[in-house]
Structure formats: structure tokens, C-alpha cells
Design a protein around this motif. Sequence first.
Motif, PDB file in Angstrom:
ATOM      1  N   ALA A   1     -33.580  67.746  34.076  1.00 22.60           N
ATOM      2  CA  ALA A   1     -32.231  67.083  34.546  1.00 22.60           C
ATOM      3  C   ALA A   1     -32.614  65.668  35.169  1.00 22.60           C
ATOM      4  O   ALA A   1     -31.689  64.863  34.583  1.00 22.60           O
ATOM      5  N   ILE A   2     -33.519  65.678  35.690  1.00 18.40           N
ATOM      6  CA  ILE A   2     -33.707  64.209  36.688  1.00 18.40           C
ATOM      7  C   ILE A   2     -34.216  63.275  35.260  1.00 18.40           C
ATOM      8  O   ILE A   2     -33.748  62.116  35.182  1.00 18.40           O
ATOM      9  N   HIS A   3     -34.862  63.711  34.359  1.00 21.13           N
ATOM     10  CA  HIS A   3     -35.647  62.820  33.347  1.00 21.13           C
ATOM     11  C   HIS A   3     -34.253  62.398  32.338  1.00 21.13           C
ATOM     12  O   HIS A   3     -34.232  61.188  32.106  1.00 21.13           O
ATOM     13  N   LEU A   4     -33.613  63.317  32.234  1.00 18.12           N
ATOM     14  CA  LEU A   4     -32.448  63.060  31.303  1.00 18.12           C
ATOM     15  C   LEU A   4     -31.349  62.079  31.920  1.00 18.12           C
ATOM     16  O   LEU A   4     -30.907  61.210  31.217  1.00 18.12           O
ATOM     17  N   ALA A   5     -31.324  62.224  33.319  1.00 17.52           N
ATOM     18  CA  ALA A   5     -30.399  61.461  33.908  1.00 17.52           C
ATOM     19  C   ALA A   5     -30.919  59.914  33.891  1.00 17.52           C
ATOM     20  O   ALA A   5     -30.253  59.036  33.903  1.00 17.52           O
ATOM     21  N   LEU A   6     -32.301  59.763  34.295  1.00 17.25           N
ATOM     22  CA  LEU A   6     -32.685  58.229  34.139  1.00 17.25           C
ATOM     23  C   LEU A   6     -32.631  57.889  32.986  1.00 17.25           C
ATOM     24  O   LEU A   6     -32.608  56.620  32.656  1.00 17.25           O
ATOM     25  N   GLU A   7     -32.877  58.719  31.851  1.00 14.90           N
ATOM     26  CA  GLU A   7     -33.063  57.937  30.406  1.00 14.90           C
ATOM     27  C   GLU A   7     -31.566  57.721  30.052  1.00 14.90           C
ATOM     28  O   GLU A   7     -31.268  56.818  29.329  1.00 14.90           O
ATOM     29  N   ALA A   8     -30.511  58.409  30.517  1.00 12.70           N
ATOM     30  CA  ALA A   8     -29.089  58.151  30.032  1.00 12.70           C
ATOM     31  C   ALA A   8     -28.750  56.926  30.863  1.00 12.70           C
ATOM     32  O   ALA A   8     -27.887  56.146  30.215  1.00 12.70           O
ATOM     33  N   LEU A   9     -29.394  56.495  32.092  1.00 13.83           N
ATOM     34  CA  LEU A   9     -29.241  55.181  32.730  1.00 13.83           C
ATOM     35  C   LEU A   9     -30.000  54.082  32.061  1.00 13.83           C
ATOM     36  O   LEU A   9     -29.654  52.995  32.477  1.00 13.83           O
ATOM     37  N   GLY A  10     -30.819  54.594  31.099  1.00 14.57           N
ATOM     38  CA  GLY A  10     -31.499  53.404  30.388  1.00 14.57           C
ATOM     39  C   GLY A  10     -32.820  52.717  31.076  1.00 14.57           C
ATOM     40  O   GLY A  10     -33.118  51.512  30.972  1.00 14.57           O
ATOM     41  N   LEU A  11     -33.234  53.491  32.270  1.00 15.60           N
ATOM     42  CA  LEU A  11     -34.436  52.857  32.961  1.00 15.60           C
ATOM     43  C   LEU A  11     -35.707  52.755  32.003  1.00 15.60           C
ATOM     44  O   LEU A  11     -35.941  53.614  30.974  1.00 15.60           O
ATOM     45  N   LYS A  12     -36.471  51.601  32.314  1.00 14.33           N
ATOM     46  CA  LYS A  12     -37.457  51.213  31.406  1.00 14.33           C
ATOM     47  C   LYS A  12     -38.827  50.645  31.877  1.00 14.33           C
ATOM     48  O   LYS A  12     -38.601  50.482  33.144  1.00 14.33           O
ATOM     49  N   VAL A  13     -39.580  50.364  31.140  1.00 12.22           N
ATOM     50  CA  VAL A  13     -41.040  49.598  31.430  1.00 12.22           C
ATOM     51  C   VAL A  13     -40.246  48.086  32.335  1.00 12.22           C
ATOM     52  O   VAL A  13     -39.557  47.534  31.645  1.00 12.22           O
ATOM     53  N   GLY A  14     -41.004  48.090  33.507  1.00 16.07           N
ATOM     54  CA  GLY A  14     -40.497  46.807  34.162  1.00 16.07           C
ATOM     55  C   GLY A  14     -39.466  47.025  35.496  1.00 16.07           C
ATOM     56  O   GLY A  14     -39.351  46.135  36.343  1.00 16.07           O
ATOM     57  N   ASP A  15     -38.870  48.273  35.153  1.00 15.96           N
ATOM     58  CA  ASP A  15     -37.808  48.547  36.017  1.00 15.96           C
ATOM     59  C   ASP A  15     -38.635  49.098  37.552  1.00 15.96           C
ATOM     60  O   ASP A  15     -39.698  49.919  37.104  1.00 15.96           O
ATOM     61  N   GLU A  16     -38.193  48.881  38.870  1.00 15.72           N
ATOM     62  CA  GLU A  16     -38.733  49.870  39.627  1.00 15.72           C
ATOM     63  C   GLU A  16     -37.505  50.627  40.277  1.00 15.72           C
ATOM     64  O   GLU A  16     -36.664  50.258  40.260  1.00 15.72           O
TER      65      GLU A  16
ATOM     66  N   VAL B   1     -40.695  61.894  40.947  1.00 12.73           N
ATOM     67  CA  VAL B   1     -41.623  60.761  40.656  1.00 12.73           C
ATOM     68  C   VAL B   1     -42.087  60.932  39.271  1.00 12.73           C
ATOM     69  O   VAL B   1     -41.912  60.116  38.596  1.00 12.73           O
ATOM     70  N   ASN B   2     -42.626  62.171  39.009  1.00 13.39           N
ATOM     71  CA  ASN B   2     -43.157  62.192  37.504  1.00 13.39           C
ATOM     72  C   ASN B   2     -42.149  61.691  36.668  1.00 13.39           C
ATOM     73  O   ASN B   2     -42.472  61.053  35.558  1.00 13.39           O
ATOM     74  N   THR B   3     -40.737  61.901  36.845  1.00 16.57           N
ATOM     75  CA  THR B   3     -39.788  61.587  35.784  1.00 16.57           C
ATOM     76  C   THR B   3     -39.562  60.139  35.923  1.00 16.57           C
ATOM     77  O   THR B   3     -39.092  59.714  34.488  1.00 16.57           O
ATOM     78  N   ILE B   4     -39.408  59.461  36.827  1.00 16.00           N
ATOM     79  CA  ILE B   4     -39.599  58.049  36.909  1.00 16.00           C
ATOM     80  C   ILE B   4     -40.749  57.373  36.068  1.00 16.00           C
ATOM     81  O   ILE B   4     -40.547  56.558  35.264  1.00 16.00           O
ATOM     82  N   ILE B   5     -42.083  57.987  36.213  1.00 15.20           N
ATOM     83  CA  ILE B   5     -43.045  57.529  35.676  1.00 15.20           C
ATOM     84  C   ILE B   5     -43.051  57.871  33.934  1.00 15.20           C
ATOM     85  O   ILE B   5     -43.275  57.068  33.262  1.00 15.20           O
ATOM     86  N   GLN B   6     -42.333  58.953  33.764  1.00 15.56           N
ATOM     87  CA  GLN B   6     -42.134  59.214  32.227  1.00 15.56           C
ATOM     88  C   GLN B   6     -41.036  58.063  31.505  1.00 15.56           C
ATOM     89  O   GLN B   6     -41.295  57.892  30.492  1.00 15.56           O
ATOM     90  N   THR B   7     -40.136  57.649  32.217  1.00 16.41           N
ATOM     91  CA  THR B   7     -39.393  56.733  31.826  1.00 16.41           C
ATOM     92  C   THR B   7     -40.130  55.289  31.397  1.00 16.41           C
ATOM     93  O   THR B   7     -39.767  54.532  30.676  1.00 16.41           O
TER      94      THR B   7
END
Length: 349
Positions: free
Chosen positions: A58-73, A85-91
Motif C-alpha cells: 500500500a505504501i509502495h503503491l502510494a509512493l509510485e502513484a505520487l511519482g517519487l523517483k531517484v533524486g527525491d528526498e 522506509v523500505n518502500t521509499i528506497i524501492q522507488t
Amino acid sequence: MIPVYQPYLTGQEKNYVNQCLDSTWISSKGEFISRFENEFAKYIGVKKATSVNNGTVAIHLALEALGLKVGDEVIVPALTYIASVNTIIQTGATPVYVDSLPGSWQVDPADIARKINERTRAVMVVHLYGLPCDMDPIVELCKKHNLLLIEDCAEAFGSFYKDQHVGTFGDIATFSFFGNKTITTGEGGMVVSNNSELIDRAFHLKNQGVSKEREYWHDIVAYNYRMTNICAAIGLAQLEKADEILYKKRQIASWYESGLAGLPVSFHSEMKNTRHSFWMCSIAVNNSGDRNPLREYLRQEGIETRPVFHLVNAMPHCHTSDIFPIAEAISASGINLPSYPALSENEVI
């Protein structure tokens, strides 16, 4: 052994699951999926919800839907469960850790403000153990700096800040329905938002990126994060009993708070402007050196406990040299006590 938690399955769970079996709709299609999503959205007061197969995705999907990517903090509490935190790193984004507040154990808004820079794209708050974060200053910070706000509500179904259910303050929020959560589907989760476009994007991503117009045509790299009809059936039955479950958990918390008065511990109490759901009833011993001996004594007496989470930035793959004195003190002294709805006053006292 008195367990830390066990699910409260006293409603229509068996009946609804049997309806799934009788209909043969046991996978990711069936009437209970939309019923659960709609009723869940209505219960917490949000426009849209889409179900998934566990709280982490659910967290990973939310972050992907927001478009988080390499370079974002993404700013996130150091004191949280590893999934945040794992899901942030996965994006491909980078987690930036912040300290906690001593009374509430929740993220410190002042430390969030200190960590914002030109690379900051989002703030993730975690309503730890069912007590809401102090949302007003966090929402204001995100507006001021044009940051995305994500709420990890895995532990906070039934929690309110200023009479507003958590998960309704930010751009997107997530919930978990693991077997030890306030309401459960066995395994499951939910992504919610007042932004219909975000939920449409999440729905597309969780369904292998399949096209709405062309059968078996997949137009993006995506995932299979769908909830089954059987899990949704259990979830709907649980939701129908949610008020009873939450009442019982608050009652248990009141027994603990009264019974622990005068002892060298502090109870994780409700704070001003909040309604604590008491997913876990938690204490902190005054002397952290007493934490493990106390847990061992309780184990010998047939009472299961859990330690409060380790700091995420202490984990090998998330390691930083930052020091978070408040979060570290909470982590070293905190204990989760049995808090399942069927627990009796005699067992607590």
C-alpha cells in the motif's frame, strides 16, 4: 500465554467468506472488494479508496502513484516500522530521518522543518501505535514548501486528530489489515485519497498496468497488488464491528492506565486534540535497563510483550550516523502490552 494480539472475529466473517466460496469469486474480482473499499472510504471520511494485498505494498503503491523517483528526498521518522522506509528506497528516493517527540512518540515537526532542502519532495508521517501526529504544523510546512504529504496509517485505524480521521490530511494515505491490526483481512491494505486522479493511477499500477480500453494490453511497468474477494469479505465484516472493537480497545487502555498509576513507567496516553485508537497499549519504563528484565518476568508469568521498534537508521541497509536522542530513548525503553479486544479486566490487572 496471554498474547500481545489476536483478531476479533465475532461478526459475519465466516458467512461472507462462505458466500465467496459458494459464488466461486475467490480471487481479485467479486462484490466484496468494491463494498469493502466504498464502506472503508465512507468510515474514515475520504473520497476514494483502493484495496491491496498488504500494508507494505500500500505504501509502495502510494509512493509510485505520487511519482517519487531517484533524486527525491522523503522525510520520515527514524522511529517507525521498516516498511515505511523500505518502500521509499524501492522507488529510488532517499529517506531523510527525523526525531520524535518525547510525550507522544510521534514525529517532531520542528525537526521536519530543519531537514527540508531543495531536494525534499515529500514528508511521510507515521501515526505510531495508533496516536495521531501533530498534523497542523506538518500540513502547514508541506503547504509552505510545496511538498507532498503521505500518511502511513498502518497502525491508526480509528485514530482522530481534531475530530478528523487520520489519512485524510495529506495527498495520499495507507492502511494495513494484517492479522494484528485493529481490523484485519488476514493480509491486506488500503490506499486512500481525496484526489481521484491519484487513486485512478494507483488502481492502474496495482492491476499490472492493464489498459481500460484494450483487453490484455499493458502500457506501463506495474504490479499485481490486488486484494482477494475473500480478504475483502473478512474486511467488510470487520468494518461492521469496528466501533465495538475500538470501544473495547479504549476500555483496555483505561484499565492499563489506571492499574499502572504510581509505577516507574509512563503510559502511551492520549494527547490533546487527538483520539488514540490504542492499536497497541504501550509503556516506557523510567530506566531503560529495566525493560528487558521486565519483559522476561512477564514472559515467565505467561504474558507476551513486544519491544518498541528499533530505529530504522540503525538497520544495515538504511544506516546513517545521525543521532536521534528522543527516538532512541523511546526505542530503548518502550514495551507493547497485550491489547486484543477480547482481553478481560482480570487479565490486565
